[in-house]
Enzyme design. Sequence first.
Site, mmCIF file in Angstrom:
data_model
loop_
_atom_site.group_PDB
_atom_site.id
_atom_site.type_symbol
_atom_site.label_atom_id
_atom_site.label_comp_id
_atom_site.label_asym_id
_atom_site.label_seq_id
_atom_site.Cartn_x
_atom_site.Cartn_y
_atom_site.Cartn_z
ATOM 1 N N GLU A 75 -12.705 55.768 14.847
ATOM 2 C CA GLU A 75 -12.906 54.329 15.047
ATOM 3 C C GLU A 75 -12.779 53.531 13.751
ATOM 4 O O GLU A 75 -13.089 52.333 13.740
ATOM 5 C CB GLU A 75 -14.271 54.090 15.684
ATOM 6 C CG GLU A 75 -14.356 54.717 17.065
ATOM 7 C CD GLU A 75 -15.697 54.526 17.746
ATOM 8 O OE1 GLU A 75 -16.721 54.702 17.074
ATOM 9 O OE2 GLU A 75 -15.706 54.203 18.937
ATOM 10 N N TYR B 257 -32.568 32.878 17.257
ATOM 11 C CA TYR B 257 -32.064 33.867 16.297
ATOM 12 C C TYR B 257 -30.785 34.541 16.778
ATOM 13 O O TYR B 257 -29.931 34.916 15.980
ATOM 14 C CB TYR B 257 -33.148 34.891 15.926
ATOM 15 C CG TYR B 257 -34.036 34.308 14.870
ATOM 16 C CD1 TYR B 257 -33.672 34.360 13.531
ATOM 17 C CD2 TYR B 257 -35.178 33.612 15.220
ATOM 18 C CE1 TYR B 257 -34.435 33.769 12.561
ATOM 19 C CE2 TYR B 257 -35.965 33.010 14.259
ATOM 20 C CZ TYR B 257 -35.591 33.087 12.921
ATOM 21 O OH TYR B 257 -36.345 32.487 11.960
HETATM 22 ZN ZN LIG Z 1 -17.434 53.594 19.592
#
Ligand SMILES: [Zn+2]
Length: 211
Positions: A73, A119
């Site tokens: 990734e 937030y």
């Molecule tokens: Zn992933």
Amino acid sequence: MTETALREAIVRFGRSMFERGLTVGNSGNISARLDDGWLMTPTNLALDRLDPAQLSKLDGDGRLLSGDVPPKESFLHIAMYRERAAATAVVHLHSTYSVAVSCLADVDAADVLPPVTAYYVMRVGALPLIPYYPPGDADLADAVRKLAGKHHAVLLANHGPVVAGDSLEAAVNAIEELEETAKLFLLLRQEKTRFLTAAQVAELRRRFPAK
Ligand SMILES: [Zn+2]
């Protein structure tokens, strides 16, 4: 921050997120920008087992210079950095509630989560959904690249979030805020809910402009 301090910070944040159940098994990866490339958590290594010396060090073209093999990734991180000059860190998790939201049908793909809290609006802002692609697919990198210029946080469908920050701490805080907001959203799905109004969101964006 020196490279040594950055390596130690990646290990510390990785262990902290793993121990709090924000990611499980070997999933999730953290990266940080160096002057001439990136540091990244290696493939097939749980985030509570990182060793500063083992982190993958990549050059500006994404080639491995030292350390262990980077994750499949890594392209998600590099796509974010290429589109966001100010980004110095990227975190990607398979955190349970964010993944659950990434599997919902009939969400607004331009902005998946409603403005639940101030937030969330300040740390995440809008969260576009990136269509599903198999892990490692080149089209996934293209899809991330197309949205990364405008969004420091994106949600990969049936997969999980990718969040960039102008510091490692900012990226971690933002992805944790996203995960908590996904949890709140799912808790509230059956309840009549008062989200922040468009005027309240606009006021937050005026007071706390996105970096
Ligand atoms: Zn992933």
